[in-house]
Design an enzyme around this catalytic site. Sequence first.
Site: not given
Length: 277
Positions: A124-127
């Site tokens: 996901t965009r949980k970076t």
Amino acid sequence: MLIKEVESFIEEDLGYDDVSCTIVPDRPAEAVIFTKEDCTVAGIKEAGSIFCYLGIQAETTLKDGDRLKEGEIIFRLNGGAVSILRAERLALNFLGHLSGIATLTRACVDTVRKYSETTRVACTRKTTPGIRKFEKLAVASGGGDTHRFNLSDSVMIKDNHIKLMGIEAAIEAAKKTSFTRKIEVEVESSENAVLAAKLGADIIMLDNMQPNTIQETLKILEGKGLRDSVIVEASGGISRENLENYAKAGVDVISMGSLIHRSRWIDMSLEIVNLDI
């Protein structure tokens, strides 16, 4: 890795007055980097960029995605002792962090493959801000899907979009952006999954649904002749521990923020092995 990125990372690590490495005589040296545990390696190119910038000759036969056993050598290095010491922590940070992501991703993909040959495991965009592209490429190295890199790649209509404008208006607005962009809609019920499919969504994300509810939703979509017209993604609270149940559910994509934010760094080390080459 871009030169400006390498320079930024090196500047952060060296600071304005490197009093640690410069106390060492700058003589020719040879070193090796090796893994201290089994892993799927990633970060080869990133570490290579650091070595190249600092004038270190780095030799490796490996590529991102290779599976390694404890003790295997990743790089053989030749260069000035000061440069090798300056590169050490930065290179190991990239290798350890990205290999941790790739290793966890590979384990999750292997779990899903026991039940499906086609279901994709995606991140996901949980970076980490600033190194997203490296983390997402590490997911790819582990056999996972990078999902969208940023907000421009595709249109994702989430719960707050729907609260602000309603699902019908949101999808209609999304269709006007560009014919090249897919439209993904996040839903929390079977009813909204059906509605999104009827309104022309390309991808339906079943958010925080339990596996049994997901299976029921898929049956409803199939019964209404809508299953084949959409990609169905499961997301929300999925980890390695409960992945097996989602792998059995029959979705096309399982997206997991935990591939990155719950990955564990792989223990790697650099050792000087020879001097005055």
